[in-house]
Write a protein that holds these residues in place. Structure first.
Motif, short mmCIF file in Angstrom:
data_model
loop_
_atom_site.label_atom_id
_atom_site.label_comp_id
_atom_site.label_asym_id
_atom_site.label_seq_id
_atom_site.Cartn_x
_atom_site.Cartn_y
_atom_site.Cartn_z
N ASN A 183 -4.09 -2.94 -7.48
CA ASN A 183 -3.64 -2.87 -6.09
C ASN A 183 -4.18 -4.02 -5.24
O ASN A 183 -3.52 -4.46 -4.30
N ARG A 192 0.84 -1.18 0.00
CA ARG A 192 0.00 0.00 0.00
C ARG A 192 0.88 1.24 0.00
O ARG A 192 1.80 1.37 0.81
N SER A 217 -1.29 7.42 -11.12
CA SER A 217 -0.59 8.40 -11.96
C SER A 217 0.61 7.74 -12.61
O SER A 217 1.31 6.94 -11.98
N ASN A 253 2.11 5.22 -9.78
CA ASN A 253 2.05 5.32 -8.33
C ASN A 253 0.78 4.64 -7.81
O ASN A 253 -0.01 4.09 -8.58
N TRP A 254 0.64 4.66 -6.50
CA TRP A 254 -0.46 3.92 -5.87
C TRP A 254 -1.82 4.36 -6.40
O TRP A 254 -2.72 3.54 -6.56
N ARG A 255 -1.94 5.64 -6.70
CA ARG A 255 -3.24 6.17 -7.14
C ARG A 255 -3.43 6.10 -8.65
O ARG A 255 -4.45 6.53 -9.16
#
Length: 118
Positions: A73, A30, A56, A52-54
């Protein structure tokens, strides 16, 4: 122990497509950024793409518009979709992950070979 396993390399003709996959295990990812690097024969390892995690993304100029990157994820997986392949894309591709700076990743996959014929 964190482990990254990258798969999906192979041989393609110029103009063709390949998809690479990376599966992460052994830790909590995470917030981690993930990415791909490659190393061609006789050259230094270079950055290819990151996500990235989100979600992008960022790409090297040499692959921008031809490669796409995605991640799941929930499954700790990441993919690199390579289109309009060129012979200069020939390299060993490595997936990578890091909680802070993907350009200097803490974790690496073992690498998967991509060869593009003209």
């Amino acid at each position: 122990q964190v482990q990254l396993v990258d798969t999906g390399g192979g041989l393609a003709q110029a103009g063709g497509s390949l998809r690479l996959s990376c599966a992460a295990s052994g830790g909590t990812f995470r917030g981690y950024a993930m990415g791909w690097f490659r190393q061609a024969p006789g050259k230094e390892r270079e950055f290819v793409a990151q996500i990235n995690w989100r979600g992008s993304t960022n790409f090297a100029d040499s692959v921008k518009g031809r490669f796409a990157i995605s991640r799941d994820n929930a499954k700790n997986t990441m993919s690199l979709h390579m289109n309009s392949l060129k012979p200069e894309d020939t390299a060993v591709y490595y997936c990578a992950a890091d909680p802070q700076n993907i350009r200097s990743p803490r974790y690496w996959g073992q690498g998967t070979q991509v060869a593009v014929s003209s």
